[in-house]
Design a protein around this motif. Structure first.
Motif, PDB file in Angstrom:
ATOM      1  N   ASN A 503      34.410  52.470  40.618  1.00 15.35           N
ATOM      2  CA  ASN A 503      35.847  52.609  41.187  1.00 15.35           C
ATOM      3  C   ASN A 503      35.893  52.409  42.595  1.00 15.35           C
ATOM      4  N   LEU A 504      34.712  52.829  43.270  1.00 13.66           N
ATOM      5  CA  LEU A 504      34.820  52.778  44.757  1.00 13.66           C
ATOM      6  C   LEU A 504      34.522  51.324  45.450  1.00 13.66           C
ATOM      7  N   MET A 505      33.688  50.634  44.378  1.00 15.97           N
ATOM      8  CA  MET A 505      33.246  49.334  44.749  1.00 15.97           C
ATOM      9  C   MET A 505      34.448  48.308  44.536  1.00 15.97           C
ATOM     10  N   ALA A 506      35.482  48.722  43.601  1.00 13.89           N
ATOM     11  CA  ALA A 506      36.783  47.967  43.559  1.00 13.89           C
ATOM     12  C   ALA A 506      37.834  48.268  44.483  1.00 13.89           C
ATOM     13  N   ARG A 507      37.741  49.520  45.129  1.00  9.97           N
ATOM     14  CA  ARG A 507      38.833  49.694  46.185  1.00  9.97           C
ATOM     15  C   ARG A 507      38.422  49.802  47.611  1.00  9.97           C
ATOM     16  N   SER A 508      37.108  49.418  47.906  1.00  6.15           N
ATOM     17  CA  SER A 508      36.694  49.313  49.157  1.00  6.15           C
ATOM     18  C   SER A 508      35.603  48.154  49.385  1.00  6.15           C
ATOM     19  N   PHE A 557      44.024  53.543  31.341  1.00  3.89           N
ATOM     20  CA  PHE A 557      43.471  52.217  31.564  1.00  3.89           C
ATOM     21  C   PHE A 557      43.672  51.859  32.834  1.00  3.89           C
ATOM     22  N   LYS A 558      44.491  52.048  33.594  1.00 12.55           N
ATOM     23  CA  LYS A 558      44.654  51.513  35.080  1.00 12.55           C
ATOM     24  C   LYS A 558      43.670  52.294  35.842  1.00 12.55           C
ATOM     25  N   MET A 559      43.128  53.300  35.452  1.00 11.17           N
ATOM     26  CA  MET A 559      42.097  54.003  36.060  1.00 11.17           C
ATOM     27  C   MET A 559      40.547  53.260  35.700  1.00 11.17           C
ATOM     28  N   SER A 560      40.527  52.587  34.748  1.00  8.45           N
ATOM     29  CA  SER A 560      39.442  52.215  34.472  1.00  8.45           C
ATOM     30  C   SER A 560      38.836  50.929  34.933  1.00  8.45           C
ATOM     31  N   PRO A 561      37.392  50.943  35.147  1.00  9.05           N
ATOM     32  CA  PRO A 561      36.934  49.739  35.689  1.00  9.05           C
ATOM     33  C   PRO A 561      37.156  48.576  34.828  1.00  9.05           C
ATOM     34  N   VAL A 562      37.539  48.633  33.798  1.00  7.24           N
ATOM     35  CA  VAL A 562      37.626  47.587  32.939  1.00  7.24           C
ATOM     36  C   VAL A 562      39.100  46.804  33.120  1.00  7.24           C
ATOM     37  N   SER A 563      39.827  47.532  33.841  1.00  4.76           N
ATOM     38  CA  SER A 563      41.158  47.006  34.421  1.00  4.76           C
ATOM     39  C   SER A 563      41.084  46.416  35.611  1.00  4.76           C
ATOM     40  N   LEU A 568      36.154  43.307  41.008  1.00  6.81           N
ATOM     41  CA  LEU A 568      34.865  43.404  40.956  1.00  6.81           C
ATOM     42  C   LEU A 568      34.072  42.259  40.613  1.00  6.81           C
ATOM     43  N   LYS A 569      34.781  41.004  40.655  1.00  7.25           N
ATOM     44  CA  LYS A 569      34.202  39.740  40.172  1.00  7.25           C
ATOM     45  C   LYS A 569      33.224  39.233  41.192  1.00  7.25           C
ATOM     46  N   ASP A 570      33.236  39.653  42.490  1.00  6.43           N
ATOM     47  CA  ASP A 570      32.407  39.272  43.649  1.00  6.43           C
ATOM     48  C   ASP A 570      31.232  40.413  43.916  1.00  6.43           C
ATOM     49  N   ALA A 571      31.415  41.502  43.416  1.00  2.00           N
ATOM     50  CA  ALA A 571      30.613  42.711  43.562  1.00  2.00           C
ATOM     51  C   ALA A 571      29.097  42.579  43.378  1.00  2.00           C
ATOM     52  N   LYS A 572      28.374  43.059  44.234  1.00  3.06           N
ATOM     53  CA  LYS A 572      26.833  42.875  43.755  1.00  3.06           C
ATOM     54  C   LYS A 572      26.490  44.247  43.152  1.00  3.06           C
ATOM     55  N   LEU A 573      26.282  44.135  41.597  1.00  4.09           N
ATOM     56  CA  LEU A 573      26.203  45.307  40.797  1.00  4.09           C
ATOM     57  C   LEU A 573      25.119  45.219  40.095  1.00  4.09           C
TER      58      LEU A 573
END
Length: 665
Positions: A503-508, A557-563, A568-573
């Motif tokens: 969640n944090l990676m997606a928002r910041s 669903f909106k809360m979920s990382p899958v959404s 997240l497509k560029d995040a180093k995970l």
């Protein structure tokens, strides 16, 4: 064709062939941090116990969980092991108040729950419970420093019920309804029953004046329960959150059932210290944003003042000898490594024990700096916020010289739950990360346990809003007050905190990378699975939403990382998941991991088919891969793989980006 290796890779190759400890030379410093093996395979003392003459200490954990070692302080012989065959589980042990060299032990031996005495002088075992006796009741809790325990046995051949007290005395039990008969010189009655999911305690001699304490599921989860029954006094002591927000200490009169609050702090009481002879509480320990010790009986006030003045941080009282002449005191320095002392109360002297014996790490750490310098490296913080609940947490700083720049990389090491919490006590993961030169940040965000029922309930419908805000507020506080490099910050999360890290990676864009394990990336499927297993008994639906309702399903669903795949497509995970995870099954993330592997070239997925939730069976692989990932992401000094780890990783299913692993071979 022969490929020439660079000097860096040649040194790595030599390290691997030799099987020795080697760190990447590009991050070389003047000394070598402890290895992963030393950190995660080291053993620590489990509750040392001191005898009444202060010369013998019994301790489990140094040679194995069921092995008791004997430390002879007079001769400095720390290598004795009590030769007791057949023990498969060790419950508790205590020195006898009759003989200073006799240890009373409660254990499972030869597949039976028994109590024995072990004469450490003559090396002889004396059984306290007979071979034809069955244990019908047992009680002990770490929250009372094991000073009060209860064991009841039934002799089948004689049809006789009796208790064996902590000093080995056998006491007949004439009234089976009365839970405790030990020390029945005083009048009183106490009984326990289980009714409709509640633990019901009944007190008082007279039927018409009996009162009850009913501990429901929520209060049981908080830790409510019996702590002790006093000797020579008609009183029992409970930790209880019944009719209160936090876990407090109450005294119950066993004659008339009256109750009195002895201590109620702003955070849950973590531990109650009992007088070893009377089992009456005289000290409590609790922790808000720093460990606290509170004296309940002025007879020990001078002792706590003396121990607190040693410059080693708050003292933790681990054990007190019969007759209360000697204590075992634990200090967990700023780096968290537990160091134990024997404290002589009469002469006001403390003597260090076990250091260098309990673990293969720690001695070198402490030798490089004074205890006072070390204590400054573990710091608690508390943040007051307008319109928001106060936050607390910890900042653990690396030892001077391990951080290779003016500002250090940092890791937000987030706890799971969300109803768990972080403490200042030693944590191997935290120590591992600081030993690699990183600042470690822990945050007790809303929903964390230990700060009251109201604070724990604040996670309701806040998984995607209030909790991430708490983490960001804590991070901003740390950035403003500590030497953190804002361009080198990582997240590490397990289970709920793994979800939170996504969640944090997606928002910041504040975070450079994240390591996640055992996390749900689809809250719709996760909540459906929990409902299918637990039905209406699960409180998850009221906390995050009910997938059976269309509006709440859409919100889940909106809360979920899958959404949030586009974010997240560029995040180093780096994500780990166990094939035997019964909490978050692989099917829950069926739409997430494959899609992210296609969309994100910086994503690595590690599948561990035999690992369960939290990966307890695969921690060695987890730590090895994670350290190399952090070295690549945050430019830190990292230990290369040894031969054992390399062979272990060769058998793993690793998908996506693997470049950070290739330099280790």
């Amino acid at each position: 064709m022969i490929k020439l290796l660079s000097l860096k890779h040649m040194i790595m190759f030599v390290c691997l062939i030799s099987g020795g400890l080697c760190f990447s030379p590009s991050y070389a410093a003047h000394e070598t941090p402890p290895s992963r093996q030393d950190i995660f395979e080291s053993r620590f003392a489990g509750r040392p116990a001191v005898n009444q003459t202060g010369d013998l200490v019994a301790v489990a954990g140094l040679k194995g969980a069921t092995v008791i070692s004997l430390l002879d302080l007079a001769s400095a012989n720390y290598d004795q092991v009590l030769d007791i065959d057949g023990i498969s589980q060790l419950y508790w042990y205590r020195w006898s108040n009759r003989d200073s060299h006799v240890l009373v032990i409660s254990c499972k031996r030869n597949q039976r729950d028994v109590m024995i005495e072990f004469d450490t002088l003559n090396k002889k075992i004396h059984p306290l419970s007979a071979t034809d006796e069955e244990q019908t009741g047992s009680f002990s809790t770490y929250k009372n420093n094991y000073a009060f325990t209860y064991d009841r046995f039934w002799n089948k051949s004689q049809n006789l019920l009796s208790e064996i007290s902590a000093d080995g005395t056998r006491i007949p039990v004439p009234d089976r309804r009365n839970l405790f008969q030990a020390d029945r010189q005083q009048d009183g009655f106490i009984h326990v029953a289980f009714q409709a999911g509640q633990i019901v305690w009944t007190f008082g001699m007279e039927q018409g004046r009996q009162t009850q304490l009913k501990i429901n599921a929520m209060d049981q989860r908080q830790g409510s329960g019996l702590i002790s029954i006093a000797s020579g006094k008609s009183a029992a002591y409970f930790l209880s959150s019944v009719d209160a927000d936090t876990l407090g200490l109450i005294e119950v009169n066993l004659k008339n059932g009256g109750r009195k609050i002895l201590a109620q702090e702003g955070a849950d009481i973590k531990k109650v210290i009992l007088h070893p002879d009377t089992a009456v509480p005289d000290i409590i320990e609790y922790e808000n944003f720093e460990p606290m010790v509170k004296v309940l009986d002025k007879a020990v006030a001078d002792d706590i003042a003396f121990l607190s003045a040693q410059g080693l941080g708050p003292p933790g009282i681990v054990d007190r000898s019969p007759k209360d002449l000697f204590w075992i005191v634990k200090y967990e320095f700023g780096n968290g490594i537990p160091v134990f002392y024997v404290y002589d109360r009469r002469n006001k002297i403390i003597k260090s024990i076990v250091t260098g014996q309990a673990t293969t790490i720690g001695t070198n750490e402490i030798a490089h700096e004074t205890a006072k310098e070390t204590a400054k490296r573990m710091q608690g913080f508390s943040i007051a916020r307008a319109g928001e609940p106060a936050l607390s947490g910890y900042v653990a700083l690396p030892r001077a010289g391990l951080c290779q720049s003016e500002k250090c990389p940092a890791v937000l090491l987030l706890h799971g739950g969300p109803g768990e919490r972080d403490f200042a006590a030693y944590d191997r993961e935290r120590y591992w990360l600081t030993s690699r030169g990183m600042i470690v940040i822990n945050v007790n965000y809303r929903g964390s346990r230990g700060f009251g029922k109201q604070f724990e309930a604040l996670d309701k419908l806040q998984w995607d809003s209030g909790i991430p805000k708490d983490v960001m507020d804590a991070l901003h506080y740390v950035l403003a007050n500590y030497p953190v490099d804002p361009g080198r910050i990582a997240l590490i999360g397990t289970s709920f905190s793994g979800y939170l890290s996504f969640n944090l990676m997606a928002r910041s864009n504040q975070f450079k990378c994240a390591i996640v394990d055992s996390a749900s990336a689809d809250l719709v499927r996760f909540s459906e699975a929990r409902y299918a297993t637990y039905g209406e008994h699960s409180d998850l639906l009221s906390r995050i939403g009910d997938p059976r309702l269309p509006e709440e399903r859409a919100r889940l669903f909106k809360m979920s990382p899958v959404s949030k795949l586009d974010k997240l497509k560029d995040a180093k995970l780096l994500q780990f998941h166990g094939g035997s995870d019964a909490v978050v099954g692989m099917d829950i993330n069926a739409d997430f991991s494959p899609a992210l592997l296609k969309a994100n070239p910086n994503y690595t997925f590690v599948y561990l088919p035999d690992a369960s939730h939290g990966l307890p069976e695969a921690r060695q692989a987890y730590h090895a891969i994670s350290e190399l990932f952090l070295a690549d992401c945050l430019n830190i000094r990292a230990q290369n793989l040894d031969v054992k780890e390399r062979n272990l990783l060769d058998g793993l299913m690793i998908y996506g980006r693997k470049l950070f692993l290739s330099t280790a071979y």
